[in-house]
Design a protein around this motif. Structure first.
Motif, short mmCIF file in Angstrom:
data_model
loop_
_atom_site.label_atom_id
_atom_site.label_comp_id
_atom_site.label_asym_id
_atom_site.label_seq_id
_atom_site.Cartn_x
_atom_site.Cartn_y
_atom_site.Cartn_z
N LEU A 1 -5.03 -8.67 -0.56
CA LEU A 1 -4.26 -8.58 0.14
C LEU A 1 -3.09 -10.05 -0.25
O LEU A 1 -1.92 -9.98 0.42
N ILE A 2 -3.80 -10.84 -0.51
CA ILE A 2 -3.51 -12.05 -0.49
C ILE A 2 -2.14 -11.78 -1.47
O ILE A 2 -0.61 -12.61 -1.39
N LEU B 1 0.89 -9.99 -0.05
CA LEU B 1 1.57 -11.63 0.77
C LEU B 1 2.53 -11.79 -0.25
O LEU B 1 3.72 -11.99 -0.05
N ILE C 1 5.25 -10.20 -2.01
CA ILE C 1 6.54 -9.66 -0.79
C ILE C 1 7.06 -11.24 -0.42
O ILE C 1 8.71 -10.99 0.13
N PHE C 2 6.44 -12.23 -0.83
CA PHE C 2 7.19 -13.46 -0.07
C PHE C 2 8.27 -13.66 -1.39
O PHE C 2 9.60 -14.31 -0.66
#
Length: 296
Positions: free
Chosen positions: A22-23, A26, A29-30
């Motif tokens: 998940l990290i 993220l 995406i960032f």
């Protein structure tokens, strides 16, 4: 190790892997958002973009709308091409060494062809560094050729000449100065009073000239009318002398069938027609004959 403990360890490892996954998502995406925001640009309406890549300026400006650029390396700087109005104070001296203060509004715009050149060669706003000094210089040069009174009374001419001179100094292919508007001309109180008095005297002189011209026109008109009447009388007299029967014809045409009246008497207060006068005179002209004597 018991089966329960082994199952709990496996669940903990799965949770850790899911958290790491998940990290990672993220972070991706960032990074994608950052990359997308740094690799695209939007030029707003009324502006043009100047692209700078590691200190190198692109010679072609960016038009309005959406576009792509090199992320983190290229910066798009907006330059306005809309018409703008900027006020500026101006102070100059007339040819008779009178100080004249005024407020000038300058209407200007940056053409597309000059966007990159202005960004490369001049720092700051183009009005402050390029337009305002040259407009000031043009106003001073034009004002130095006119008296203070002429600057006040010929404001439109002063503005037109200053605008033409400012355009030559700035360059029509570089910046476009659309118009100059002059407000609030200020002179010394003594000079304003003298100019006002002179204008009043000139108006009175013009009024006197108009009165004299009007009187002369009226006199000329009266003379022309009198000459016309005299010529008409002369023509009538000549015609009557050449045709004396014309008077008789006019009398017959205008006669109403009645005899004209005759004024008589010693006191001049007897008024009678010719018919009455004939009847009164008939008995005196034909007296009655005496009666014949009878036979004896």
């Amino acid at each position: 190790m018991s089966q329960q403990q082994f199952g709990g360890a496996r669940d903990g490892e799965a949770d850790a892997r899911n958290l790491k996954r998940l990290i990672g998502v993220l972070i991706l995406i960032f990074a994608a958002v950052i990359l997308g925001s740094t690799s695209t640009y939007v030029v707003q309406p009324g502006t043009r973009g100047v692209a700078v890549t590691l200190g190198t300026v692109d010679p072609v400006f960016k038009p309005e709308g959406f576009g792509f650029k090199q992320p983190f390396l290229t910066t798009i700087l907006p330059i306005s091409v809309r018409q703008q109005t900027r006020p500026m104070p101006a102070e100059c001296y007339s040819s008779d060494l009178q100080q004249v203060k005024m407020e000038v509004h300058v209407l200007y715009r940056v053409p597309e062809r000059s966007v990159v050149k202005i960004f490369q060669e001049f720092a700051g706003a183009p009005f402050d560094n390029l337009i305002a000094p040259r407009v000031q210089e043009a106003l001073k040069e034009v004002a130095a050729t006119q008296s203070a009174e002429q600057i006040v009374t010929r404001r439109e001419e002063i503005k037109r000449r200053a605008l033409e001179l400012a355009r030559k100094k700035i360059g029509t292919d570089f910046l476009e100065v659309t118009d100059l508007v002059i407000f609030n001309l200020a002179l010394s109180p003594e000079l304003e009073s003298a100019i006002e008095m002179k204008m009043v005297q000139e108006q009175e002189a013009e009024k006197a000239k108009f009165t004299q011209l009007k009187a002369k026109i009226e006199a000329d008109t009266a003379i022309i009318r009198a000459k016309g009447e005299a010529e008409a009388i002369s023509v009538r007299g000549t015609a009557l002398r050449a045709n004396p029967d014309f008077i008789k014809l006019q009398i017959l045409q205008n006669w109403n069938g009645r005899s004209p009246l005759v004024v008589g008497g010693s006191s001049g207060n007897i008024l009678m027609s010719l018919e009455d006068l004939a009847r009164r005179a008939a008995p005196a002209a034909n007296p009655a004959r005496p009666a014949a004597p009878r036979a004896p």
